[in-house]
Design an enzyme around this catalytic site. Structure first.
Site, short mmCIF file in Angstrom:
data_model
loop_
_atom_site.label_atom_id
_atom_site.label_comp_id
_atom_site.label_asym_id
_atom_site.label_seq_id
_atom_site.Cartn_x
_atom_site.Cartn_y
_atom_site.Cartn_z
N LYS A 23 0.84 -1.21 0.00
CA LYS A 23 0.00 0.00 0.00
C LYS A 23 0.87 1.25 0.00
O LYS A 23 0.65 2.18 -0.79
CB LYS A 23 -0.89 0.01 1.24
N ASN A 24 1.87 1.28 0.89
CA ASN A 24 2.63 2.52 1.05
C ASN A 24 3.64 2.76 -0.07
O ASN A 24 4.16 3.85 -0.21
CB ASN A 24 3.32 2.54 2.43
N CYS A 117 -4.17 12.82 12.55
CA CYS A 117 -5.00 11.62 12.56
C CYS A 117 -4.81 10.97 13.91
O CYS A 117 -4.04 11.46 14.73
CB CYS A 117 -4.67 10.70 11.39
N1 EPU Z 1 7.00 14.49 10.57
C1 EPU Z 1 7.15 15.81 10.87
N2 EPU Z 1 7.04 16.73 9.88
C2 EPU Z 1 6.78 16.37 8.59
C3 EPU Z 1 6.62 15.01 8.28
C4 EPU Z 1 6.74 14.08 9.28
O1 EPU Z 1 7.40 16.17 12.02
O2 EPU Z 1 6.69 17.25 7.74
C5 EPU Z 1 7.11 13.48 11.62
C6 EPU Z 1 5.82 12.70 11.79
O3 EPU Z 1 4.90 13.38 12.63
C7 EPU Z 1 6.30 11.40 12.38
C8 EPU Z 1 7.64 11.21 11.68
O4 EPU Z 1 8.04 12.51 11.23
O5 EPU Z 1 6.51 11.54 13.75
C9 EPU Z 1 7.65 10.24 10.52
O6 EPU Z 1 6.60 10.54 9.64
P1 EPU Z 1 6.68 10.23 8.08
O7 EPU Z 1 6.59 11.52 7.34
O8 EPU Z 1 7.83 9.35 7.79
O9 EPU Z 1 5.33 9.43 7.84
P2 EPU Z 1 4.47 9.43 6.50
O10 EPU Z 1 5.39 9.49 5.37
O11 EPU Z 1 3.40 10.43 6.60
C10 EPU Z 1 4.46 6.85 6.11
C11 EPU Z 1 3.45 5.75 6.06
C12 EPU Z 1 2.90 5.46 7.45
C13 EPU Z 1 4.07 5.08 8.34
C14 EPU Z 1 5.13 6.21 8.33
C15 EPU Z 1 6.36 5.88 9.14
C16 EPU Z 1 2.50 6.02 3.85
C17 EPU Z 1 1.32 6.30 3.02
N3 EPU Z 1 2.36 6.13 5.17
O12 EPU Z 1 3.78 8.00 6.59
O13 EPU Z 1 2.04 4.33 7.30
O14 EPU Z 1 3.63 4.87 9.66
O15 EPU Z 1 5.53 6.47 6.98
O16 EPU Z 1 6.96 4.73 8.66
O17 EPU Z 1 3.54 5.66 3.33
C18 EPU Z 1 0.27 2.88 7.86
O18 EPU Z 1 0.46 2.30 6.78
O19 EPU Z 1 -0.45 2.39 8.77
C19 EPU Z 1 0.93 4.15 8.11
C20 EPU Z 1 0.52 5.02 9.04
#
Ligand code: EPU
Length: 430
Positions: A23-24, A117
């Protein structure tokens, strides 16, 4: 129609299950199809509500999206709009990965900012900071972010934040940089296999990228990208979830189509917990039960994935002794703990650490799924709970697991999906 999962605990799971596509990986890859006006054909796309929703957003942006057969999506983005309204963004936070694709292709984007979320606040400041460093003009107004990439040029961009790298932030920067003149060096880049898969696709489309899978990704901008055909990598989180399903019941489950190299930290923890693990190219076998308490600390890849924390917690409920779970990605991602407690689990949450005193008998109960991975963890715990468990708000599960209850049933579980009104009225949430 609202649905619930009904689980009778007890059966031992045995057998073989096939991994679906990730999915991701698929979500940003679907967005990346907007980077060309040519046809992009994707195989191994999982059948999930988040994916169907992403397809809806691509259509809103102006792309033609067809699904000629299950698992294959064909996208052609001849003309596009740069606007993405709140109505679409608020339903799925991952839609933020359109930003990099729109900025790359159209040199501008106007997108509603996704809210938080249940697993945490989930800001996008690093995405925006990254685009700004690249030379984009970024303005936030009335809940919308406006990005103008007219002046963007390749440069060194540090994507590091308080929690380390950002997965979708890195994806956005890579996508934007593919069509930005000059060389962009992305520091503190996410090393997740999903980011590598995106780079593989982009390379097939004609992008010049190196360093993917390391902390520094280098992108040399090109004038245009072309169409291509690509198969999505297997879903490592789904694979891990099925392995836990086997182990928690003391059973023996093999996942085919899996990539063992993507799950090293998780498999090491399974072994440390006393679960038998065997790997071969394209398959992983786990046989339980777990026998030892462990300490799990989530971290960016190649660390232990936060998306398997809830499932591993369910597993360790079976083990006598004290296991701890420290969240380094989403410090408040413990909503499942309170629901597991309703089933008899002994879990204490203090800040970003959950302490499990395992070995207590679990009993079936009506419980509430709070997010995708929490719903999987509740179903896993229910497999070994005495009696019946009803998991409500099953729509969370459908965002990320394809026919979960069907596939668990094939392994021997007593799990059924039922309409919410099949649940005894006194147990229902409404
Ligand atoms: N963060 C910030 N600022 C930003 C972006 C992120 O502070 O601008 C923080 C977040 O709050 C978090 C950390 O950095 O504490 C990591 O977040 P990240 O940006 O890596 O998460 P994401 O890219 O939004 C993806 C997955 C998530 C998974 C995370 C971490 C997708 C669609 N989603 O989210 O998947 O938990 O990486 O590995 O790829 C799931 O599938 O259940 C899911 C939540």
């Amino acid at each position: 129609m609202l649905e619930v999962a009904y689980i009778e605990g007890g059966p031992v799971l045995r057998g073989v299950v096939r991994a679906a596509g990730s999915k991701n990986a698929a979500l940003p890859i679907l967005a990346a199809a907007l980077l060309t006006e040519e046809v992009v054909t994707l195989h191994g796309v999982p059948d999930l509500s988040d994916i169907r929703f992403m397809a809806e957003i691509l259509r809103h942006q102006g792309a033609e999206v067809a699904q000629p057969r299950p698992g294959t999506w064909v996208i052609r983005a001849a003309t596009l709009t740069h606007r993405t309204p709140y109505d679409l963004v608020r339903k799925m936070r991952a839609s933020v990965c359109l930003l990099g694709a729109l900025v790359g292709r159209l040199r501008r984007a106007e997108m509603a900012i996704p809210g938080g979320c249940v697993i945490g606040p989930r800001p996008i400041d690093l995405h925006l900071r990254g685009l700004e460093t690249l030379g984009c003009a970024v303005a936030v107004e009335a809940g919308l972010v406006h990005v103008d990439a007219t002046a963007a040029r390749g440069i060194e961009v540090d994507m590091g934040g308080p929690m380390g790298s950002t997965v979708l932030g890195t994806a956005n920067l890579v996508m934007a940089a593919t069509l930005t003149p000059g060389v962009t060096r992305i520091l503190a880049a996410a090393r997740e296999p999903e980011v590598v898969d995106l780079c593989t696709l982009l390379t097939k489309m004609g992008a010049r990228i190196s360093g993917q899978g390391t902390g520094t990704i280098v992108v040399e901008g090109v004038a245009a990208l072309r169409g291509c055909e690509h198969t999505i990598i297997p879903d490592r989180i789904e694979v891990g979830t099925y392995l836990v399903a086997g182990a928690i019941t003391g059973g023996d489950v093999t996942v085919e189509g899996a990539e063992p190299a993507h799950l090293e930290a998780f498999l090491a923890k399974l072994r440390e917990a006393g679960v038998g693990v065997e790997t071969a190219p394209g398959r992983i076998r786990a046989f339980g039960p777990p026998t030892r308490p462990v300490d799990v600390v989530t971290a960016p890849y190649p660390g232990f994935p936060t998306d398997l924390q809830a499932q591993f917690m369910a597993l360790q409920l079976r083990v006598d002794g004290r296991s701890t779970f420290t969240e380094k990605i989403y410090p408040a991602r413990f909503m499942h703990a309170a629901e597991l407690q309703r089933m008899g689990a002994d879990i204490a949450v203090e800040g970003a650490v959950a302490t499990v005193h395992g070995g207590k008998p679990l009993s079936g109960a009506p419980v509430m799924a709070s997010d995708l991975r929490a719903s999987a963890a509740l179903i896993l715990a229910a497999l070994v709970a005495k009696g019946e468990t009803w998991v409500q708000r099953l729509y969370h599960l459908d965002r990320g697991y394809e026919r979960f209850e069907e596939r668990l049933s094939q392994l021997g579980a007593a799990v059924r999906r039922l309409p919410a009104n099949a649940m005894p009225k006194d147990l229902r949430e409404d």
